[in-house]
Write an enzyme that holds these catalytic residues in place. Structure first.
Site, PDB file in Angstrom:
ATOM      1  N   ASP A  56      -4.078  -0.393  -3.467  1.00 43.06           N
ATOM      2  CA  ASP A  56      -4.253   0.717  -2.526  1.00 43.06           C
ATOM      3  C   ASP A  56      -3.231   1.817  -2.776  1.00 43.06           C
ATOM      4  O   ASP A  56      -2.475   2.229  -1.893  1.00 43.06           O
ATOM      5  CB  ASP A  56      -4.198   0.237  -1.076  1.00 43.06           C
ATOM      6  CG  ASP A  56      -5.515  -0.386  -0.628  1.00 43.06           C
ATOM      7  OD1 ASP A  56      -6.372  -0.657  -1.496  1.00 43.06           O
ATOM      8  OD2 ASP A  56      -5.696  -0.595   0.585  1.00 43.06           O
ATOM      9  N   HIS A 112      -2.413  -4.803   2.307  1.00 40.81           N
ATOM     10  CA  HIS A 112      -3.735  -4.596   2.924  1.00 40.81           C
ATOM     11  C   HIS A 112      -3.721  -4.297   4.414  1.00 40.81           C
ATOM     12  O   HIS A 112      -4.715  -3.836   4.951  1.00 40.81           O
ATOM     13  CB  HIS A 112      -4.581  -5.840   2.645  1.00 40.81           C
ATOM     14  CG  HIS A 112      -6.051  -5.700   2.860  1.00 40.81           C
ATOM     15  ND1 HIS A 112      -6.773  -4.572   2.534  1.00 40.81           N
ATOM     16  CD2 HIS A 112      -6.966  -6.583   3.336  1.00 40.81           C
ATOM     17  CE1 HIS A 112      -8.040  -4.772   2.790  1.00 40.81           C
ATOM     18  NE2 HIS A 112      -8.191  -5.976   3.291  1.00 40.81           N
ATOM     19  N   ARG A 143     -12.865  -6.695   9.417  1.00 45.06           N
ATOM     20  CA  ARG A 143     -13.254  -5.552   8.589  1.00 45.06           C
ATOM     21  C   ARG A 143     -14.745  -5.531   8.274  1.00 45.06           C
ATOM     22  O   ARG A 143     -15.265  -4.530   7.782  1.00 45.06           O
ATOM     23  CB  ARG A 143     -12.483  -5.584   7.275  1.00 45.06           C
ATOM     24  CG  ARG A 143     -10.978  -5.538   7.434  1.00 45.06           C
ATOM     25  CD  ARG A 143     -10.293  -5.680   6.102  1.00 45.06           C
ATOM     26  NE  ARG A 143      -8.854  -5.860   6.227  1.00 45.06           N
ATOM     27  CZ  ARG A 143      -7.966  -4.874   6.239  1.00 45.06           C
ATOM     28  NH1 ARG A 143      -8.377  -3.631   6.129  1.00 45.06           N
ATOM     29  NH2 ARG A 143      -6.682  -5.121   6.349  1.00 45.06           N
ATOM     30  N   ASN A 200      -8.502  -2.893  -2.540  1.00 46.95           N
ATOM     31  CA  ASN A 200      -9.885  -2.595  -2.161  1.00 46.95           C
ATOM     32  C   ASN A 200     -10.181  -1.093  -2.202  1.00 46.95           C
ATOM     33  O   ASN A 200     -11.354  -0.686  -2.202  1.00 46.95           O
ATOM     34  CB  ASN A 200     -10.196  -3.152  -0.767  1.00 46.95           C
ATOM     35  CG  ASN A 200      -9.394  -2.498   0.329  1.00 46.95           C
ATOM     36  OD1 ASN A 200      -8.167  -2.500   0.304  1.00 46.95           O
ATOM     37  ND2 ASN A 200     -10.072  -1.921   1.307  1.00 46.95           N
ATOM     38  N   HIS A 201      -9.139  -0.255  -2.271  1.00 48.52           N
ATOM     39  CA  HIS A 201      -9.364   1.188  -2.372  1.00 48.52           C
ATOM     40  C   HIS A 201      -9.376   1.697  -3.808  1.00 48.52           C
ATOM     41  O   HIS A 201      -9.540   2.903  -4.018  1.00 48.52           O
ATOM     42  CB  HIS A 201      -8.331   1.953  -1.536  1.00 48.52           C
ATOM     43  CG  HIS A 201      -8.713   2.058  -0.097  1.00 48.52           C
ATOM     44  ND1 HIS A 201      -9.388   3.137   0.421  1.00 48.52           N
ATOM     45  CD2 HIS A 201      -8.541   1.182   0.934  1.00 48.52           C
ATOM     46  CE1 HIS A 201      -9.597   2.935   1.720  1.00 48.52           C
ATOM     47  NE2 HIS A 201      -9.093   1.762   2.045  1.00 48.52           N
ATOM     48  N   ASP A 211      -6.337   7.150  -1.736  1.00 39.55           N
ATOM     49  CA  ASP A 211      -7.145   7.356  -0.526  1.00 39.55           C
ATOM     50  C   ASP A 211      -6.268   7.602   0.692  1.00 39.55           C
ATOM     51  O   ASP A 211      -5.123   7.161   0.767  1.00 39.55           O
ATOM     52  CB  ASP A 211      -8.094   6.187  -0.248  1.00 39.55           C
ATOM     53  CG  ASP A 211      -9.338   6.223  -1.112  1.00 39.55           C
ATOM     54  OD1 ASP A 211      -9.697   7.306  -1.599  1.00 39.55           O
ATOM     55  OD2 ASP A 211      -9.957   5.156  -1.309  1.00 39.55           O
ATOM     56  N   ARG A 212      -6.849   8.304   1.657  1.00 40.04           N
ATOM     57  CA  ARG A 212      -6.233   8.662   2.941  1.00 40.04           C
ATOM     58  C   ARG A 212      -5.124   9.695   2.781  1.00 40.04           C
ATOM     59  O   ARG A 212      -5.257  10.803   3.242  1.00 40.04           O
ATOM     60  CB  ARG A 212      -5.742   7.420   3.680  1.00 40.04           C
ATOM     61  CG  ARG A 212      -6.870   6.478   4.090  1.00 40.04           C
ATOM     62  CD  ARG A 212      -6.386   5.431   5.071  1.00 40.04           C
ATOM     63  NE  ARG A 212      -7.467   4.576   5.512  1.00 40.04           N
ATOM     64  CZ  ARG A 212      -8.301   4.849   6.510  1.00 40.04           C
ATOM     65  NH1 ARG A 212      -8.164   5.984   7.171  1.00 40.04           N
ATOM     66  NH2 ARG A 212      -9.262   4.025   6.840  1.00 40.04           N
ATOM     67  N   HIS A 247      -1.157   4.501  -0.529  1.00 38.73           N
ATOM     68  CA  HIS A 247      -2.206   5.349   0.060  1.00 38.73           C
ATOM     69  C   HIS A 247      -1.905   6.847  -0.021  1.00 38.73           C
ATOM     70  O   HIS A 247      -1.966   7.573   0.971  1.00 38.73           O
ATOM     71  CB  HIS A 247      -2.469   4.954   1.508  1.00 38.73           C
ATOM     72  CG  HIS A 247      -3.465   3.830   1.653  1.00 38.73           C
ATOM     73  ND1 HIS A 247      -4.740   3.908   1.153  1.00 38.73           N
ATOM     74  CD2 HIS A 247      -3.354   2.603   2.229  1.00 38.73           C
ATOM     75  CE1 HIS A 247      -5.374   2.787   1.430  1.00 38.73           C
ATOM     76  NE2 HIS A 247      -4.559   1.972   2.069  1.00 38.73           N
ATOM     77  N   ASP A 265       0.825  -1.209   0.000  1.00 41.96           N
ATOM     78  CA  ASP A 265       0.000   0.000   0.000  1.00 41.96           C
ATOM     79  C   ASP A 265       0.862   1.263   0.000  1.00 41.96           C
ATOM     80  O   ASP A 265       1.834   1.372   0.745  1.00 41.96           O
ATOM     81  CB  ASP A 265      -0.893   0.044   1.234  1.00 41.96           C
ATOM     82  CG  ASP A 265      -1.804  -1.168   1.375  1.00 41.96           C
ATOM     83  OD1 ASP A 265      -1.344  -2.292   1.098  1.00 41.96           O
ATOM     84  OD2 ASP A 265      -2.959  -0.998   1.786  1.00 41.96           O
ATOM     85  N   HIS A 270      -3.837  -8.360  -3.379  1.00 40.49           N
ATOM     86  CA  HIS A 270      -3.875  -7.308  -2.365  1.00 40.49           C
ATOM     87  C   HIS A 270      -4.349  -7.826  -1.016  1.00 40.49           C
ATOM     88  O   HIS A 270      -3.714  -7.562   0.017  1.00 40.49           O
ATOM     89  CB  HIS A 270      -4.785  -6.161  -2.806  1.00 40.49           C
ATOM     90  CG  HIS A 270      -4.867  -5.063  -1.787  1.00 40.49           C
ATOM     91  ND1 HIS A 270      -3.817  -4.202  -1.561  1.00 40.49           N
ATOM     92  CD2 HIS A 270      -5.839  -4.712  -0.902  1.00 40.49           C
ATOM     93  CE1 HIS A 270      -4.136  -3.354  -0.595  1.00 40.49           C
ATOM     94  NE2 HIS A 270      -5.354  -3.643  -0.172  1.00 40.49           N
TER      95      HIS A 270
END
Length: 503
Positions: free
Chosen positions: A275, A431, A404, A307-308, A278-279, A248, A246, A356
């Protein structure tokens, strides 16, 4: 699938009911309060794992206190364990149906899971209890807006509608005379010089011209849509690939990876394991650089979906807001189309499988099963595609409900059986934040790699990437720490309901 993500959470909630027991003794009350005090101290120090440990200790001593469940729910939210957070919030509400924070927490967890109608119902409850609460009113209105938007999108959806890419008129876009940034070649091709200039330009917090950004997106879509859902590559003896987890939106840490490990090239291939966005608040810069390298080195630079790279996550965690702030809503729609073509897994030399998330909620999934996945869509709530993006390993054998609230957790026996059935040596996945940037589990056959150090400027973790060299394909780990970045907080573009400060 045997159960949906909703059922997974409900199963966990049922198990939690057993902890809401008869009133505790005076001694247990005092001990539970002491544990809660310890937990609060760890929470304030952002040591969420220890906070969860002591909140759990308090709950085991006194399962009748809604505050303990609510506090642990918040700690789970901070560690992205949305299924557990949802369960704890529901437990708090069962103990005290008037406990407003319980509804707040549950609504936040449902929002994180993309269950907007359920979140709206809880915000409505909060509004009834606190009709003059400005914060509650804001959250209710924001959630209601999302629910209406989703309903509108479903109403106008049409299977035969043209894609954004088909409707783009790139030639009509002009490059203004005052634009002094990186420029593609006259035929739109990407060069090494362009990529170096682009990385430097972004590092100075400047924006690529919209025409070039669109051209990169259209070119990478053409490449990705020709790829299978399961990518398969073979490294020759002596060849090495670097696998990153990730990112991110932590652009300056991405630059540091390239500084430490060298720029991508035909002699220095990379695999980024989902990923990307995001964030972090430079997600657009991260993804345009990664897409640029994919176009430049289509056979030596690999990208897998996380997943993002999905609409629901992008709507809540910042990428949609960032693209709209820096460019247009049309560009986000094009990103959404491109993300759907990202491959889901990659097999290296027929021995190492990279994805992922992880393995599957049911036995019998094979490499052929992955090859046959129709990935050009938003991920379903269950099934192999969902699991590849969402599942996590656990130390115990068997499978359990997901922390999750989506997919499952799988044990060493599941990993061993899958590898044996498919003739593989190990899986590499991402992840999850890991303190050292990586973790070796399941007897060395399940490896996690995470490449966003000091995640969200608060976790204090190292980042890492993996070297795999043929023919041995024995993973070696390269760790690194976070670098300085401009003064912009994480989640700056996230939906207001997901800002860390108002959970």
């Amino acid at each position: 699938m045997a159960a949906t993500s909703v059922q997974v959470v409900e199963d966990f909630q049922a198990a939690q009911n057993d902890k809401i027991a008869s009133p505790p003794s005076q001694e247990d009350l005092e001990r539970s309060e002491a544990s809660k005090t310890k937990a609060n101290e760890f929470f304030n120090d952002k040591n969420y794992d220890q906070a969860i440990f002591y909140y759990t200790e308090a709950i085991n001593l006194n399962g009748c206190n809604a505050v303990y469940y609510s506090n642990r729910s918040l700690a789970y939210l901070r560690t992205e364990c949305y299924g557990y957070a949802l369960s704890d919030a529901s437990s708090a509400i069962r103990i005290d149906s008037n406990y407003v924070k319980g509804y707040y927490r549950r609504a936040t967890a449902n929002m994180a899971l993309g269950k907007f109608k359920a979140a709206l119902k809880d915000y409505e409850t909060v509004m009834k209890v606190r009709p003059n609460d400005k914060d509650a009113k804001m959250k209710y209105q924001e959630c209601a807006k999302i629910v209406k938007q989703k309903a509108f999108e479903r109403a106008i959806a049409c299977d035969d509608s043209k894609s954004v890419a088909d409707m783009m008129d790139i030639e009509s876009m002009t490059i203004e005379d005052d634009y002094t940034g990186p420029k593609l070649e006259s035929d739109g091709s990407i060069t090494v010089t362009f990529m170096k200039e682009l990385m430097e330009w972004f590092g100075e917090q400047k924006k690529l011209h919209r025409k070039y950004a669109y051209q990169i997106l259209l070119q990478v879509k053409q490449i990705l849509q020709k790829l299978p859902s399961l990518m398969e590559i073979n490294l020759k003896d002596g060849e090495m690939i670097s696998i990153c987890g990730d990112i991110h939106g932590q652009y300056y840490d991405l630059l540091n990876i390239f500084h430490l490990n060298g720029l991508p090239s035909e002699d220095n291939p990379y695999l980024f394991n989902g990923d990307f966005v995001d964030r972090g608040s430079w997600s657009l810069e991260v993804i345009l650089v990664l897409f640029g390298f994919k176009v430049l080195y289509p056979n030596h630079f690999y990208l897998l979906r996380g997943n993002h790279e999905t609409d629901n996550m992008n709507q809540m965690y910042g990428f949609e807001g960032e693209v709209k702030a820096k460019y247009t809503s049309q560009m986000f729609d094009l990103f959404s189309e491109v993300f759907q073509w990202l491959p889901l897994a990659q097999c290296i030399n027929g021995r190492v499988l990279v994805m992922h998330g992880g393995l599957f909620r049911e036995d019998g999934v094979t490499l052929d099963s992955i090859r046959n996945i129709n990935r050009n869509r938003q991920p379903p709530d269950s099934g192999p595609m969902c699991d590849l993006l969402w599942s996590d390993p656990q130390p115990e054998n068997g499978r359990s409900v997901s922390k999750r609230g989506v997919s499952c957790q799988f044990g060493p026996d599941v990993t061993h059986h899958f590898l044996e059935e498919n003739g593989l040596d190990l899986i590499i996945r991402s992840h999850e934040v890991k303190p050292e940037g990586y973790e070796v589990a399941h007897g060395g056959r399940c490896i996690t790699v995470f490449s966003a150090p000091n995640y969200c400027d608060q976790m204090g973790n190292k980042g890492a990437y993996i070297h795999l060299k043929a023919p041995e394909l024995k993973p070696t780990f390269q760790q690194f720490t976070a670098v300085e970045h401009p003064n912009m907080r994480p989640m700056a573009y996230a939906n207001a309901l997901m800002q860390l400060g108002i959970l």
